[in-house]
Design an enzyme around this catalytic site. Structure first.
Site, PDB file in Angstrom:
ATOM      1  N   PRO A  66       0.854  -1.195   0.000  1.00 23.95           N
ATOM      2  CA  PRO A  66       0.000   0.000   0.000  1.00 23.95           C
ATOM      3  C   PRO A  66       0.887   1.242   0.000  1.00 23.95           C
ATOM      4  O   PRO A  66       1.865   1.309   0.746  1.00 23.95           O
ATOM      5  CB  PRO A  66      -0.798  -0.106   1.302  1.00 23.95           C
ATOM      6  CG  PRO A  66      -0.484  -1.431   1.891  1.00 23.95           C
ATOM      7  CD  PRO A  66       0.707  -1.978   1.202  1.00 23.95           C
ATOM      8  N   HIS A  67       0.561   2.206  -0.848  1.00 21.05           N
ATOM      9  CA  HIS A  67       1.410   3.379  -0.970  1.00 21.05           C
ATOM     10  C   HIS A  67       0.603   4.583  -1.423  1.00 21.05           C
ATOM     11  O   HIS A  67      -0.473   4.439  -1.997  1.00 21.05           O
ATOM     12  CB  HIS A  67       2.549   3.124  -1.960  1.00 21.05           C
ATOM     13  CG  HIS A  67       2.062   2.746  -3.319  1.00 21.05           C
ATOM     14  ND1 HIS A  67       1.717   1.454  -3.642  1.00 21.05           N
ATOM     15  CD2 HIS A  67       1.849   3.475  -4.434  1.00 21.05           C
ATOM     16  CE1 HIS A  67       1.313   1.412  -4.899  1.00 21.05           C
ATOM     17  NE2 HIS A  67       1.382   2.627  -5.407  1.00 21.05           N
TER      18      HIS A  67
END
Length: 152
Positions: A66-67
């Site tokens: 996740p970013h």
């Protein structure tokens, strides 16, 4: 950017009780906000969820990255999480996720963001890395193992 520049012991969590994708991202957002001055948990969570709406960051083999980019971020920040039990993350291979690397970068750091994502994807594509990370039982062991493997 290398892993040792991104990751710190306080943001390396082994055996987190995840529950769900949303809950893991909420927990990660709170923990990162506690460690990073000037970042609010709500902003981090909003950025991560917004990115997930574009498509899952579950890259397969039980891994998710996740970013997001955040205006408030002064530098890139990473968080490594090993879950107690794998969770559904809408991954590309439809497999549940038990290892996550959360990445936040400043909004203007587009090139750095892409290079760091590529480095992480390459690292987590190696089966020996995944096996070693999954074999850890403490936060410090997970941190030490991740840094050792990133160098090799």
């Amino acid at each position: 950017m290398s892993l040792h520049e991104l990751l710190t012991p306080p943001l390396t969590i082994c055996n987190l009780d995840g529950g769900s994708k949303k809950r893991v991202l909420e927990t990660a957002s709170k923990l990162i906000a506690e460690q990073a001055q000037g970042l609010a948990a709500e902003d981090i969570f909003s950025g991560l969820i917004g990115r997930e709406r574009l498509g899952s960051t579950g890259i397969g083999s039980g891994i998710a990255i996740p970013h997001c980019r955040l205006d408030q971020a002064q530098r890139a920040i990473g968080m490594l999480i090993k879950l107690v039990e794998p969770i559904d993350f809408d991954a590309i291979d439809n497999q549940p996720v038990d290892l996550l690397f959360v990445l936040l970068v400043p909004s203007e750091a587009s090139d750095e963001h892409l290079q760091t994502l590529a480095m992480l994807a390459e690292l987590f594509s190696r089966q020996e890395v995944l096996a070693a990370l999954r074999d850890t039982s403490t936060d410090q062991q997970l941190f030490d193992t991740a840094l050792r493997l990133a160098k090799g």
